[in-house]
Design an enzyme around this catalytic site. Structure first.
Site, PDB file in Angstrom:
ATOM      1  N   ASP A 192       0.852  -1.199   0.000  1.00 20.23           N
ATOM      2  CA  ASP A 192       0.000   0.000   0.000  1.00 20.23           C
ATOM      3  C   ASP A 192       0.886   1.248   0.000  1.00 20.23           C
ATOM      4  O   ASP A 192       2.083   1.175   0.312  1.00 20.23           O
ATOM      5  CB  ASP A 192      -0.917   0.041   1.235  1.00 20.23           C
ATOM      6  CG  ASP A 192      -1.822   1.271   1.233  1.00 20.23           C
ATOM      7  OD1 ASP A 192      -2.424   1.579   0.185  1.00 20.23           O
ATOM      8  OD2 ASP A 192      -1.916   1.959   2.271  1.00 20.23           O
ATOM      9  N   SER A 193       0.279   2.377  -0.341  1.00 22.90           N
ATOM     10  CA  SER A 193       1.023   3.640  -0.332  1.00 22.90           C
ATOM     11  C   SER A 193       1.419   4.048   1.090  1.00 22.90           C
ATOM     12  O   SER A 193       2.218   4.945   1.269  1.00 22.90           O
ATOM     13  CB  SER A 193       0.168   4.755  -0.947  1.00 22.90           C
ATOM     14  OG  SER A 193      -0.986   4.956  -0.153  1.00 22.90           O
ATOM     15  N   CYS A 222      -4.387  -1.292  -2.100  1.00 21.03           N
ATOM     16  CA  CYS A 222      -4.500   0.151  -2.332  1.00 21.03           C
ATOM     17  C   CYS A 222      -5.344   0.347  -3.590  1.00 21.03           C
ATOM     18  O   CYS A 222      -4.995  -0.166  -4.660  1.00 21.03           O
ATOM     19  CB  CYS A 222      -3.093   0.719  -2.543  1.00 21.03           C
ATOM     20  SG  CYS A 222      -3.036   2.455  -3.013  1.00 21.03           S
ATOM     21  N   ASN A 223      -6.465   1.047  -3.441  1.00 19.99           N
ATOM     22  CA  ASN A 223      -7.336   1.263  -4.606  1.00 19.99           C
ATOM     23  C   ASN A 223      -6.652   2.114  -5.660  1.00 19.99           C
ATOM     24  O   ASN A 223      -6.828   1.894  -6.861  1.00 19.99           O
ATOM     25  CB  ASN A 223      -8.626   1.967  -4.166  1.00 19.99           C
ATOM     26  CG  ASN A 223      -9.500   1.083  -3.315  1.00 19.99           C
ATOM     27  OD1 ASN A 223     -10.370   0.400  -3.809  1.00 19.99           O
ATOM     28  ND2 ASN A 223      -9.260   1.075  -2.008  1.00 19.99           N
ATOM     29  N   THR A 224      -5.880   3.101  -5.213  1.00 20.42           N
ATOM     30  CA  THR A 224      -5.236   4.016  -6.164  1.00 20.42           C
ATOM     31  C   THR A 224      -4.200   3.271  -7.002  1.00 20.42           C
ATOM     32  O   THR A 224      -4.154   3.397  -8.231  1.00 20.42           O
ATOM     33  CB  THR A 224      -4.584   5.184  -5.390  1.00 20.42           C
ATOM     34  OG1 THR A 224      -5.577   5.767  -4.540  1.00 20.42           O
ATOM     35  CG2 THR A 224      -4.044   6.238  -6.327  1.00 20.42           C
ATOM     36  N   TYR A 249      -0.548   8.758  -2.675  1.00 16.91           N
ATOM     37  CA  TYR A 249      -0.377   8.538  -4.119  1.00 16.91           C
ATOM     38  C   TYR A 249      -1.440   9.297  -4.925  1.00 16.91           C
ATOM     39  O   TYR A 249      -1.231   9.634  -6.078  1.00 16.91           O
ATOM     40  CB  TYR A 249      -0.516   7.047  -4.445  1.00 16.91           C
ATOM     41  CG  TYR A 249       0.702   6.195  -4.147  1.00 16.91           C
ATOM     42  CD1 TYR A 249       1.799   6.693  -3.451  1.00 16.91           C
ATOM     43  CD2 TYR A 249       0.744   4.871  -4.582  1.00 16.91           C
ATOM     44  CE1 TYR A 249       2.899   5.886  -3.186  1.00 16.91           C
ATOM     45  CE2 TYR A 249       1.840   4.057  -4.325  1.00 16.91           C
ATOM     46  CZ  TYR A 249       2.916   4.574  -3.627  1.00 16.91           C
ATOM     47  OH  TYR A 249       3.999   3.770  -3.370  1.00 16.91           O
ATOM     48  N   GLY A 250      -2.619   9.493  -4.296  1.00 18.93           N
ATOM     49  CA  GLY A 250      -3.782   9.998  -5.028  1.00 18.93           C
ATOM     50  C   GLY A 250      -3.577  11.333  -5.713  1.00 18.93           C
ATOM     51  O   GLY A 250      -4.303  11.674  -6.643  1.00 18.93           O
ATOM     52  N   CYS A 297     -10.913   3.689  -0.498  1.00 14.94           N
ATOM     53  CA  CYS A 297      -9.490   3.874  -0.202  1.00 14.94           C
ATOM     54  C   CYS A 297      -9.232   3.094   1.082  1.00 14.94           C
ATOM     55  O   CYS A 297     -10.004   3.224   2.052  1.00 14.94           O
ATOM     56  CB  CYS A 297      -9.179   5.351  -0.003  1.00 14.94           C
ATOM     57  SG  CYS A 297      -7.538   5.677   0.689  1.00 14.94           S
ATOM     58  N   HIS A 300      -7.185   3.444   3.363  1.00 14.83           N
ATOM     59  CA  HIS A 300      -6.875   4.253   4.554  1.00 14.83           C
ATOM     60  C   HIS A 300      -8.147   4.597   5.353  1.00 14.83           C
ATOM     61  O   HIS A 300      -8.086   4.781   6.560  1.00 14.83           O
ATOM     62  CB  HIS A 300      -6.236   5.587   4.146  1.00 14.83           C
ATOM     63  CG  HIS A 300      -4.760   5.520   3.875  1.00 14.83           C
ATOM     64  ND1 HIS A 300      -4.226   4.803   2.831  1.00 14.83           N
ATOM     65  CD2 HIS A 300      -3.703   6.097   4.508  1.00 14.83           C
ATOM     66  CE1 HIS A 300      -2.906   4.953   2.829  1.00 14.83           C
ATOM     67  NE2 HIS A 300      -2.563   5.733   3.834  1.00 14.83           N
TER      68      HIS A 300
HETATM   69  N1  DGL Z   1      -4.698   3.333   0.505  1.00 16.86           N
HETATM   70  C1  DGL Z   1      -4.685   4.101  -0.719  1.00 16.86           C
HETATM   71  C2  DGL Z   1      -5.952   3.757  -1.513  1.00 16.86           C
HETATM   72  O1  DGL Z   1      -6.593   2.752  -1.214  1.00 16.86           O
HETATM   73  C3  DGL Z   1      -4.385   5.510  -0.367  1.00 16.86           C
HETATM   74  C4  DGL Z   1      -4.362   6.516  -1.426  1.00 16.86           C
HETATM   75  C5  DGL Z   1      -3.239   7.497  -1.449  1.00 16.86           C
HETATM   76  O2  DGL Z   1      -2.109   7.159  -1.099  1.00 16.86           O
HETATM   77  O3  DGL Z   1      -3.534   8.618  -1.864  1.00 16.86           O
HETATM   78  O4  DGL Z   1      -6.330   4.412  -2.450  1.00 16.86           O
END
Ligand code: DGL
Length: 258
Positions: A11-12, A74-76, A43-44, A183, A185
């Protein structure tokens, strides 16, 4: 033996710990290894090219240690990099999908999809909405800063509640029956999201669906580690690298909240 190799989770930052926690609950016998890129989160707000580069750097770290399957928690990262990962890796790659379908099926009103801009605008999520949202009930709520504010709250402090109140206030008059957390998070602040919405709503995070999918893929590929009477190992890595970060990750993994 291949079954004894760990499952890698990426994950990010801290969000994927929610997925790891659910996987360890469902499959305690499995060995797991987690990499969170908190140094580069969120990451978004980054370009697709940057996200792809960072995802590969983190995933390489897991591959180097030897993993039997990869969970892109991580969805992103899923939206931007999962096709590339699948094309180039010879291990199963499991990814996230916002729980839009169950939210539409199980509730009758407006469904707020909270996610990063990158996720909301990704072709995968747009295709999901087109497939299931016949009555146009889904409203995308881009939460540009929420993952960052959650990371900040883990490592220092953050004005999370004010941000949530501002993000959700436009929906005060809507008949919101569901919130989809798109997300990984966001489950850390589930209660604070509901408080900011100011009315009851069902919350869907898609994590159990991902873990069920992981289990069935491991079964199909004969990669499941047989129970041996003791729990599997769980190694935590972060691009921040210091001991304090790992301790904070461990605290969140074992039920710590923000
Ligand atoms: N956990 C990431 C997600 O599911 C966080 C996104 C990010 O880092 O901006 O999208």
């Amino acid at each position: 033996m291949r079954e004894d190799m760990p499952i890698g989770f990426f994950d990010s930052g801290v969000g994927g710990l929610n997925v790891l926690a659910a996987a360890r609950k469902q499959m305690p016998e499995e060995n797991c290894i987690y990499f969170g890129d908190s140094l580069n989160a969120p990451y978004g707000t980054k370009t697709d090219e940057e996200i792809r580069r960072l995802v590969w750097a983190g995933v390489d770290c897991l591959l180097y240690r030897g993993i039997k399957a990869l969970v892109v928690a991580c969805n992103t990262a899923t939206g931007v990099a999962v096709d590339d990962l699948r094309a180039r890796l010879d291990i199963p790659v499991i990814s996230m999908e916002p729980a839009i379908k169950p939210a539409l099926e199980q509730t009758g009103g407006t469904v707020l999809l909270m996610a990063t801009d990158a996720t909301i605008h990704s072709a995968r999520v747009q295709a999901l909405i087109d497939r299931y949202d016949e009555d146009k009930r889904v409203i995308g709520v881009p939460c540009r800063l929420l993952a960052k504010k959650i990371e900040d709250a883990v490592f220092a402090s953050s004005d999370l509640d004010a941000y949530l109140a501002q993000t959700l206030s436009p929906f005060a008059a809507e008949n919101v029956t569901a919130i989809v957390l798109g997300c990984t998070h966001y489950p850390f602040v589930r209660e604070r999201i509901l408080k900011a919405l100011g009315k009851p709503a069902a919350v869907f995070d898609g994590i159990d669906g991902t873990v069920r999918h992981l289990q069935s893929v491991l079964n199909e590929r004969h990669l499941k580690r047989p129970p041996r009477g003791e729990s599997g190992t769980c190694e935590i890595l972060s691009s921040r690298g210091d001991e304090t970060t790992i301790t904070l990750y461990q605290r969140l993994l074992t039920g710590g909240t923000l």
